[in-house]
Structures are given as structure tokens and as C-alpha cells.
Write an enzyme that holds these catalytic residues in place. Structure first.
Site, mmCIF file in Angstrom:
data_model
loop_
_atom_site.group_PDB
_atom_site.id
_atom_site.type_symbol
_atom_site.label_atom_id
_atom_site.label_comp_id
_atom_site.label_asym_id
_atom_site.label_seq_id
_atom_site.Cartn_x
_atom_site.Cartn_y
_atom_site.Cartn_z
ATOM 1 N N LYS A 24 -2.532 -12.300 11.988
ATOM 2 C CA LYS A 24 -2.693 -13.660 11.469
ATOM 3 C C LYS A 24 -2.094 -14.682 12.430
ATOM 4 O O LYS A 24 -2.652 -15.774 12.611
ATOM 5 C CB LYS A 24 -2.031 -13.750 10.086
ATOM 6 C CG LYS A 24 -2.723 -12.880 9.043
ATOM 7 C CD LYS A 24 -1.922 -12.801 7.753
ATOM 8 C CE LYS A 24 -2.607 -11.908 6.735
ATOM 9 N NZ LYS A 24 -1.796 -11.731 5.501
ATOM 10 N N ASP A 63 0.165 -6.785 10.253
ATOM 11 C CA ASP A 63 -0.640 -7.741 9.493
ATOM 12 C C ASP A 63 -0.284 -9.174 9.883
ATOM 13 O O ASP A 63 -1.166 -9.995 10.166
ATOM 14 C CB ASP A 63 -0.412 -7.519 7.998
ATOM 15 C CG ASP A 63 -1.129 -8.535 7.131
ATOM 16 O OD1 ASP A 63 -2.324 -8.345 6.852
ATOM 17 O OD2 ASP A 63 -0.494 -9.536 6.727
ATOM 18 N N GLU A 101 0.836 -1.198 0.000
ATOM 19 C CA GLU A 101 0.000 0.000 0.000
ATOM 20 C C GLU A 101 0.876 1.256 0.000
ATOM 21 O O GLU A 101 2.083 1.192 0.264
ATOM 22 C CB GLU A 101 -0.883 0.002 1.253
ATOM 23 C CG GLU A 101 -1.794 -1.200 1.384
ATOM 24 C CD GLU A 101 -2.921 -1.194 0.382
ATOM 25 O OE1 GLU A 101 -3.210 -0.117 -0.195
ATOM 26 O OE2 GLU A 101 -3.529 -2.264 0.165
#
Length: 434
Positions: free
Chosen positions: A210, A206, A195
């Protein structure tokens, strides 16, 4: 092929890259999906933030778009809800409303699940609905369901994985092309892997979300993103990558979830690490993901594939939709959250690992002895030492340790930085996979 009679109405929350692909696949494969489910899926509405945006390229009937997401999920004619808007709110409230109204939910929202997965599973159990989220971790790779269902009769001891494609692409470029971090990040952004604001990826947020989801499923214990020790890759240098090469290793950002000691606690961490090139994860290139699972009976398993992107993520979403829809037709629900073990998360300081430490030192007698004494003072054993002369009076000293607690290794590094003969602690990196 005849189309089954029953109809299940689906509310889609979000119509971005993933949401629009979900809608497309629902439409393009409607006949096959109906045959697999035993009922036809029909879009009841698509919630978006802005109604004035041109979405003609999605192929969705314009009359289905609405800005009233809360109203959509509360409608009596909606059977299933797909949430792909992301973020914490309003996603959490919308999902809870849907469950309260008796609707099963499929989501790809890793941040929400890592933040509040226990509460969402509790709500799903209370209201007798399904909560499925295969797409939240590793895109199209079938991973969560094998952990939750296929390996339910086994004893998982460790989950080790590359779960962020952006960072894997960057580190792969640094390793294979000799590219610097900043340049590799720019390439990742140009290719759409990163991004404009890459913070969530390169700083490990991120991957940490997870890791929390994986640990919770694997070890039947509530784990949140706040429990995960997190380090990103911004400080990884070309020198680190070159040093890894010299010892037959490669640098990867790893999510590591493991049972510790006697199995009474769980360790969950995300950080860059050197792993041997012989390890299956070392060969994962580009923006791909891979997760290595170790179980008592099944042994070592590896799951590999594209970890992001509209079509791969939509594939995982639709897989969950089919399962949830089948349950709806049959009047049953699938397995819910499993927290019976309720193991606490161990602090990072008690984690046992190895270190690769690079020092800039004076090139004179007694330096190595002083450095070795500092390691011994904290009960950390040295495995290898490599020295290279730099300039007339300096040297690079690279040390790889045996296993020790992270707390002891950190204290050693802090002590080294205080030695008069150590000019700089240039880099510190953990070593895994051996």
C-alpha cells in the site's frame, strides 16, 4: 423512477468475501446505480476457481458462474471488468487481456499494483481504457482519488498512515489492555481481523504494498513494493509499549512516504514507530485505518475509516465502477498514471529519523560516559536519557536521540552492542511525528 436504456455488461473475477458483496450491492442498488451512471449495469459472468462450491447464499444466478476467467474477460459483450481475486497471476494476465480487448478495469489488487502498477497503467493508456483501484488501499476510505485528482494541483510532501487494520488492532490491544503480542494476535484471529497465516500483515508486506501505491501517486514516480523498506511488528514487546507510554507516546505500524531533502528523491518505509499521543494517528483504535497527508497549499489532511472487510471494500469498488461506467457512457477516460517526476527512491540508510534505544547495562561508574562516547563517535546527538536500576548490578538505560541518518543510528546501535558494559541492546525503535 425510469431505468435508463443503455446497458453495460460487467465481468466479475472472484466471488469471495469482497466479490460476493460487490455482486450483492450491484443487484440491491441497481436502480440507483443506473440513475447515477446513465446506463444499467448487468453481470455478464462471475469467474470462480471451483464451480462445485455452494454459492446459493450469494443470490447470484448460478448460470453466470464460470471457471473460464480468460474466456470471460475476452468476450465481446463485456464492457467492464472487476478483479477481486488477488495475487499476481492469473490476475495480471486477465487484466492485460481485458485492456487489450478495450475493457476498463476496476481492481482491489494491492499486491499486483505494487508489483507492476507502472506496466498496468501503461497498458491502460495504450488501449484507451480506465484503471481504477480505490479499494486497493485503506478499504472504504476515499484516499487514492483525492490524492490523484483532488490534490492534483497541490504539492504533496508527505503521506503518513496506518494502513493495516490487523497490526493496528494488535498494537492497540498491547497498549490499552497490556496484552502481549502473541495473545493479541490470537484475539485478532478469533475476531477475523487476522488470517490463519498472519505473515502478510504482521511482517509488514501488506502495508508495504500500500505504501508503494501511495508513494507512486503522491510523488508522480514509479515505486514498487521492492523499493519499500519493511519491518513488521513481531518483535514489539510489552516493554516497548510501556516505554512509549512513559514518554507520552504510542506504538503504531506506520507507512511513511515522503519527499526528501530538495525534493529530488522519495523515501518510502514501513516500520513500527513511537508517535506522540497528541498526534492525530495516535488515537486510531482497533482495526481502523487512517492516513495523514501533508501538502504545500492544503496543509494537513486526515482520512479515517474502516480499512478492510467485505462491505467497506465493496463500497470502494462500486465507487470506482460508477466512475468508470460514466466514462464509458461519455466515451472518455479518467486520469491515468502520472510518472513525469520519475524520482528515484532513496536508500533507508539516508533517511533522517530519531531512535528510542533500550539497553541493559552494568550499573557502575563510567557506563553512561562510554555509551555517550559511542553516540558521539557516529555523530548522533542524544536528546534524553532515562535510567532505572535492575537488580544489584544492572540497570536499564533508555535513550532517545535527536534526528540523524538511519545509517548513523544503525552504526551506533551496532557499536553499543560491542561495548563490554552493555549486556544487551533490548530494543530499538524509531520515533516519528515530532
Amino acid at each position: 423512477m425510469s431505468t435508463p436504456g443503455p446497458v453495460l455488461r460487467v465481468a466479475l473475477l472472484g466471488c469471495g468475501v469482497v466479490g460476493s458483496e460487490v455482486a450483492r450491492q450491484l443487484n440491491d442498488h441497481s436502480t440507483d446505480l443506473a440513475a447515477r451512471i446513465g446506463a444499467r449495469l448487468e453481470l455478464a459472468g462471475v469467474a470462480v476457481r471451483r464451480l462445485d462450491r455452494d454459492r446459493s447464499d450469494t443470490g447470484i444466478d448460478p448460470s453466470l458462474f464460470t471457471a473460464d476467467a480468460a474466456g470471460l474477460v475476452a468476450r465481446d459483450d463485456v464492457d467492464l471488468v472487476i478483479e477481486v481475486v488477488g495475487g499476481i497471476e492469473p490476475a495480471r494476465s486477465l487484466i492485460l487481456t481485458a485492456m487489450e480487448r478495450g475493457k476498463s478495469v476496476v481492481t482491489a489488487n494491492k499486491a499486483l499494483l505494487a508489483d507492476d502498477g507502472y506496466a498496468l497503467h501503461t497498458a491502460a493508456d495504450k488501449h484507451g481504457v480506465d484503471l481504477y483501484y480505490e479499494a486497493a488501499v485503506a478499504g472504504a476510505i476515499p484516499l487514492l482519488r483525492p490524492l490523484r485528482e483532488s490534490l492534483a494541483g497541490d504539492h504533496i510532501t508527505r503521506v503518513l498512515g496506518i494502513v493495516n487494520g490487523t497490526t493496528n488492532y494488535i498494537l492497540d490491544q498491547m497498549d490499552s489492555q497490556g496484552t502481549g503480542f502473541a495473545e493479541a494476535l490470537e484475539e485478532a484471529q478469533a475476531l477475523g481481523y487476522a488470517e490463519a497465516d498472519p505473515t502478510a500483515d504482521v511482517d509488514g508486506f501488506d502495508a508495504a504494498a500500500k505504501a508503494a501505491i501511495l508513494a507512486g501517486i503522491a510523488f508522480h514516480s514509479p515505486v514498487s513494493a521492492a523499493d519499500v523498506h519493511r519491518e513488521g511488528i513481531s518483535d514489539v514487546t510489552t516493554a516497548d509499549v510501556a516505554s512509549a507510554k512513559a514518554m507520552g507516546a504510542v506504538v503504531k505500524l506506520l507507512a511513511i512516504c515522503e519527499l526528501t531533502g530538495d525534493g529530488s528523491t522519495v523515501g518510502v518505509r514501513v516500520h513500527p514507530a513511537m508517535i506522540p499521543r497528541s498526534h492525530p494517528l495516535a488515537g486510531v483504535r482497533g482495526a481502523y485505518n487512517a492516513v495523514f497527508v501533508e501538502a504545500a497549499a492544503a496543509g494537513q489532511l486526515m482520512f479515517y475509516g474502516p480499512g478492510a472487510g467485505g462491505a467497506p471494500t465493496a463500497s470502494a469498488v462500486l465507487g470506482d465502477v460508477v466512475t468508470v461506467a460514466r466514462h464509458r457512457v461519455g466515451g472518455v477516460t479518467g486520469p491515468g498514471g502520472s510518472w513525469y517526476a520519475d524520482r528515484p527512491v532513496r536508500s533507508m540508510g539516508q533517511t533522517v529519523t530519531r531512535y528510542h534505544i533500550s539497553l541493559d547495562v552494568d550499573d557502575r561508574p563510567g557506563v553512561l560516559a562510554a555509551v555517550a562516547t559511542e553516540f558521539a563517535r557516529h555523530d548522533v546527538s542524544i536528546e534524553t536519557v532515562r535510567q532505572r536500576t535492575e537488580g544489584p548490578d544492572g540497570a536499564d538505560l533508555v535513550i532517545v536521540t535527536h534526528q540523524a541518518t538511519d545509517e548513523a543510528l544503525t552504526a551506533t546501535v551496532n557499536g553499543l552492542s560491542q561495548l563490554d558494559t552493555v549486556r544487551e541492546v533490548m530494543s530499538v525503535m524509531r520515533v516519528e511525528g515530532e
